[in-house]
Design a protein around this motif. Structure first.
Motif, PDB file in Angstrom:
ATOM      1  N   ARG A   1       0.876  -1.218  -0.369  1.00  0.00           N
ATOM      2  CA  ARG A   1      -0.026  -0.082   0.305  1.00  0.00           C
ATOM      3  C   ARG A   1       1.029   1.081  -0.019  1.00  0.00           C
ATOM      4  O   ARG A   1       0.400   2.521   0.313  1.00  0.00           O
ATOM      5  CB  ARG A   1      -1.213  -0.507   1.415  1.00  0.00           C
ATOM      6  N   LEU A   2       2.340   1.353  -0.380  1.00  0.00           N
ATOM      7  CA  LEU A   2       3.243   2.121  -0.220  1.00  0.00           C
ATOM      8  C   LEU A   2       3.803   2.103  -1.678  1.00  0.00           C
ATOM      9  O   LEU A   2       3.916   1.363  -2.601  1.00  0.00           O
ATOM     10  CB  LEU A   2       4.126   2.388   1.110  1.00  0.00           C
ATOM     11  N   ALA A   3       4.447   3.495  -2.492  1.00  0.00           N
ATOM     12  CA  ALA A   3       5.568   3.504  -3.297  1.00  0.00           C
ATOM     13  C   ALA A   3       6.041   2.685  -3.288  1.00  0.00           C
ATOM     14  O   ALA A   3       7.408   3.213  -2.583  1.00  0.00           O
ATOM     15  CB  ALA A   3       5.345   4.692  -3.764  1.00  0.00           C
ATOM     16  N   ALA A   4       6.703   1.189  -4.089  1.00  0.00           N
ATOM     17  CA  ALA A   4       7.989   0.645  -4.095  1.00  0.00           C
ATOM     18  C   ALA A   4       9.212   2.224  -4.709  1.00  0.00           C
ATOM     19  O   ALA A   4      10.743   1.772  -4.379  1.00  0.00           O
ATOM     20  CB  ALA A   4       7.477  -0.536  -4.764  1.00  0.00           C
ATOM     21  N   SER A   5       8.189   2.850  -5.746  1.00  0.00           N
ATOM     22  CA  SER A   5       9.482   3.601  -6.512  1.00  0.00           C
ATOM     23  C   SER A   5       8.639   4.724  -7.291  1.00  0.00           C
ATOM     24  O   SER A   5       7.557   4.598  -7.387  1.00  0.00           O
ATOM     25  CB  SER A   5       9.919   2.820  -7.498  1.00  0.00           C
ATOM     26  N   THR A   6       9.577   6.196  -7.117  1.00  0.00           N
ATOM     27  CA  THR A   6       9.269   7.265  -7.960  1.00  0.00           C
ATOM     28  C   THR A   6       9.960   8.301  -8.632  1.00  0.00           C
ATOM     29  O   THR A   6      11.070   7.474  -8.633  1.00  0.00           O
ATOM     30  CB  THR A   6       8.462   7.872  -7.514  1.00  0.00           C
TER      31      THR A   6
ATOM     32  N   ASP B   1      -5.966   8.866  -4.565  1.00  0.00           N
ATOM     33  CA  ASP B   1      -5.869   8.350  -6.089  1.00  0.00           C
ATOM     34  C   ASP B   1      -7.172   7.787  -6.325  1.00  0.00           C
ATOM     35  O   ASP B   1      -7.054   6.620  -5.858  1.00  0.00           O
ATOM     36  CB  ASP B   1      -4.694   7.920  -6.338  1.00  0.00           C
ATOM     37  N   PRO B   2      -7.857   8.148  -6.896  1.00  0.00           N
ATOM     38  CA  PRO B   2      -9.164   7.157  -7.465  1.00  0.00           C
ATOM     39  C   PRO B   2      -8.693   6.631  -8.372  1.00  0.00           C
ATOM     40  O   PRO B   2     -10.237   5.467  -8.787  1.00  0.00           O
ATOM     41  CB  PRO B   2     -10.327   8.721  -8.174  1.00  0.00           C
ATOM     42  N   ARG B   3      -8.101   6.495  -9.483  1.00  0.00           N
ATOM     43  CA  ARG B   3      -7.798   5.392  -9.807  1.00  0.00           C
ATOM     44  C   ARG B   3      -7.038   4.163  -9.668  1.00  0.00           C
ATOM     45  O   ARG B   3      -6.646   2.771  -9.853  1.00  0.00           O
ATOM     46  CB  ARG B   3      -6.075   6.101 -11.375  1.00  0.00           C
ATOM     47  N   LEU B   4      -7.094   3.850  -7.795  1.00  0.00           N
ATOM     48  CA  LEU B   4      -6.513   3.119  -7.502  1.00  0.00           C
ATOM     49  C   LEU B   4      -7.531   2.729  -5.749  1.00  0.00           C
ATOM     50  O   LEU B   4      -7.880   4.060  -5.743  1.00  0.00           O
ATOM     51  CB  LEU B   4      -4.984   3.701  -6.569  1.00  0.00           C
ATOM     52  N   PRO B   5      -7.955   1.326  -5.834  1.00  0.00           N
ATOM     53  CA  PRO B   5      -9.009   1.352  -4.230  1.00  0.00           C
ATOM     54  C   PRO B   5      -8.054   1.399  -3.374  1.00  0.00           C
ATOM     55  O   PRO B   5      -6.745   1.331  -3.367  1.00  0.00           O
ATOM     56  CB  PRO B   5      -8.618  -0.153  -4.798  1.00  0.00           C
TER      57      PRO B   5
ATOM     58  N   GLN C   1      -3.437   1.654  -0.572  1.00  0.00           N
ATOM     59  CA  GLN C   1      -2.975   2.830  -0.728  1.00  0.00           C
ATOM     60  C   GLN C   1      -3.453   2.989   0.233  1.00  0.00           C
ATOM     61  O   GLN C   1      -4.265   2.712   1.162  1.00  0.00           O
ATOM     62  CB  GLN C   1      -3.326   4.124  -1.526  1.00  0.00           C
ATOM     63  N   ALA C   2      -2.288   3.564   1.505  1.00  0.00           N
ATOM     64  CA  ALA C   2      -2.314   3.760   2.786  1.00  0.00           C
ATOM     65  C   ALA C   2      -2.647   5.290   3.182  1.00  0.00           C
ATOM     66  O   ALA C   2      -2.239   6.687   2.491  1.00  0.00           O
ATOM     67  CB  ALA C   2      -1.181   4.094   3.563  1.00  0.00           C
ATOM     68  N   GLY C   3      -4.360   5.816   3.273  1.00  0.00           N
ATOM     69  CA  GLY C   3      -4.706   6.868   3.465  1.00  0.00           C
ATOM     70  C   GLY C   3      -4.840   7.443   5.470  1.00  0.00           C
ATOM     71  O   GLY C   3      -3.802   7.264   5.460  1.00  0.00           O
ATOM     72  N   PRO C   4      -5.201   8.634   5.563  1.00  0.00           N
ATOM     73  CA  PRO C   4      -5.494   9.039   6.624  1.00  0.00           C
ATOM     74  C   PRO C   4      -5.066   8.510   8.279  1.00  0.00           C
ATOM     75  O   PRO C   4      -4.625   9.000   9.004  1.00  0.00           O
ATOM     76  CB  PRO C   4      -6.167  10.032   6.062  1.00  0.00           C
ATOM     77  N   GLU C   5      -5.488   7.693   8.163  1.00  0.00           N
ATOM     78  CA  GLU C   5      -5.794   6.705   9.003  1.00  0.00           C
ATOM     79  C   GLU C   5      -4.864   6.139   9.463  1.00  0.00           C
ATOM     80  O   GLU C   5      -4.080   6.285  10.662  1.00  0.00           O
ATOM     81  CB  GLU C   5      -7.223   5.799   8.924  1.00  0.00           C
ATOM     82  N   LEU C   6      -3.537   5.715   8.543  1.00  0.00           N
ATOM     83  CA  LEU C   6      -1.893   5.716   9.489  1.00  0.00           C
ATOM     84  C   LEU C   6      -0.992   6.933   9.792  1.00  0.00           C
ATOM     85  O   LEU C   6      -0.656   6.558  11.079  1.00  0.00           O
ATOM     86  CB  LEU C   6      -1.840   5.213   7.626  1.00  0.00           C
TER      87      LEU C   6
ATOM     88  N   PHE D   1       0.494  15.980  -3.300  1.00  0.00           N
ATOM     89  CA  PHE D   1      -0.603  15.358  -2.352  1.00  0.00           C
ATOM     90  C   PHE D   1      -1.801  13.984  -2.551  1.00  0.00           C
ATOM     91  O   PHE D   1      -2.549  14.423  -1.437  1.00  0.00           O
ATOM     92  CB  PHE D   1      -1.279  16.861  -1.901  1.00  0.00           C
ATOM     93  N   HIS D   2      -1.219  13.693  -2.978  1.00  0.00           N
ATOM     94  CA  HIS D   2      -1.621  12.239  -2.881  1.00  0.00           C
ATOM     95  C   HIS D   2      -0.909  11.278  -2.205  1.00  0.00           C
ATOM     96  O   HIS D   2       0.083  11.563  -1.691  1.00  0.00           O
ATOM     97  CB  HIS D   2      -1.973  11.787  -4.082  1.00  0.00           C
ATOM     98  N   TYR D   3      -2.081  10.085  -1.147  1.00  0.00           N
ATOM     99  CA  TYR D   3      -0.993   9.786  -0.461  1.00  0.00           C
ATOM    100  C   TYR D   3      -0.583   8.488  -1.042  1.00  0.00           C
ATOM    101  O   TYR D   3       0.566   8.152  -0.367  1.00  0.00           O
ATOM    102  CB  TYR D   3      -2.419   8.696   0.948  1.00  0.00           C
ATOM    103  N   THR D   4      -0.294   8.286  -2.302  1.00  0.00           N
ATOM    104  CA  THR D   4       0.717   8.067  -3.262  1.00  0.00           C
ATOM    105  C   THR D   4       1.490   7.922  -3.072  1.00  0.00           C
ATOM    106  O   THR D   4       2.886   7.464  -3.891  1.00  0.00           O
ATOM    107  CB  THR D   4       0.194   7.180  -5.004  1.00  0.00           C
TER     108      THR D   4
END
Length: 260
Positions: free
Chosen positions: A42-47, A68-72, A76-81, A114-117
């Protein structure tokens, strides 16, 4: 709304420079950068981000974090984390890096970061320290701006099987950042190699290498050395030492006033 342009593999060269990748990642293009998410972690392996130094713009930061609405949402790790704890939402793609081009594009690039992704959980010590992650980000961006360079920067999480799990997310204990190369579209930096210093015989802004010091040798206990003076001072009574100290101070003061 995010851009589908993403990271340009030919930004620096006619030879494509592909970002680090592996099977199983979900690739999400944004404005001037691309993120590859590990849906299990649920996190980025690379950017990968392109930075155009001459076209960088200053855009108000904002703080509108969103999924990001393109991903379930489950991938993705959201605000709850990040709620009610000391974890920072550490930008893997620095907010200011892709903010270049015309005003509209720069504004969109800023919002895209400013996307959690695009972020990862980091301690404040790592994320905000002037000697760690933030310092490295400052160095890269300032270099691009100062010398008018175009850069590509790769960042990502370093995953391990034994990463501690917190609120359902395995928290990576490391992050990576690399800059594979650069290209200067404007005139090159001036060559100062011919500017010889009259004394050093080299470029005037480069000091000479220090002369190596010889190995230290012990100081012998000879009469008249500092060691001998210290031994004699210890034999003097306290009132005498105080008088000597006052007289020495008076002499120093007198010399000071004379010079002034």
């Amino acid at each position: 709304m995010t851009s589908t342009a993403g990271y340009d593999t030919a930004f620096l060269s006619t030879i494509d420079l592909d970002p680090p990748t592996r099977p199983g990642l979900v690739v999400l293009p944004y404005t001037h950068f691309t993120v590859a998410i590990d849906p299990d972690r649920r996190l980025a392996a690379s950017t990968a981000v392109n930075i155009d130094g001459p076209q960088l713009r200053d855009v108000e930061r904002g703080d509108d974090w969103q999924l990001d609405p393109r991903l379930p949402a489950t991938q993705q790790a959201g605000p709850e984390l990040y709620s009610s704890n000391d974890l920072d939402r550490g930008h893997l793609v620095r907010r200011r890096d892709p903010v270049w081009g015309n005003a509209a594009i720069a504004k969109q690039a800023n919002a895209d970061t400013f996307h959690y992704t695009v972020c990862a959980p980091q301690t404040a010590t790592l994320n905000q320290s002037k000697t760690l992650w933030l310092d490295l980000e400052d160095y890269v961006l300032d270099h691009a701006r100062q010398y008018g360079q175009r850069l590509s920067v790769y960042s990502g999480c370093i995953f391990a099987d034994d990463d501690p799990v917190y609120r359902g997310v395995a928290i990576p204990r490391g992050s990576s950042k690399s800059q594979p190369g650069n290209k200067t579209p404007s005139s090159p930096r001036p060559d100062t190699s011919s500017a010889r210093h009259p004394r050093w015989g080299r470029s005037s802004n480069v000091p000479p290498a220090p002369t190596p010091l010889s190995p230290a040798r012990p100081v012998p206990n000879l009469p008249g050395t500092d060691r001998g003076h210290r031994r004699r001072d210890r034999a003097v009574d306290a009132p005498t030492r105080r008088r000597r100290s006052v007289h020495a101070s008076a002499r120093c003061s007198a010399r000071t006033w004379t010079v002034d």
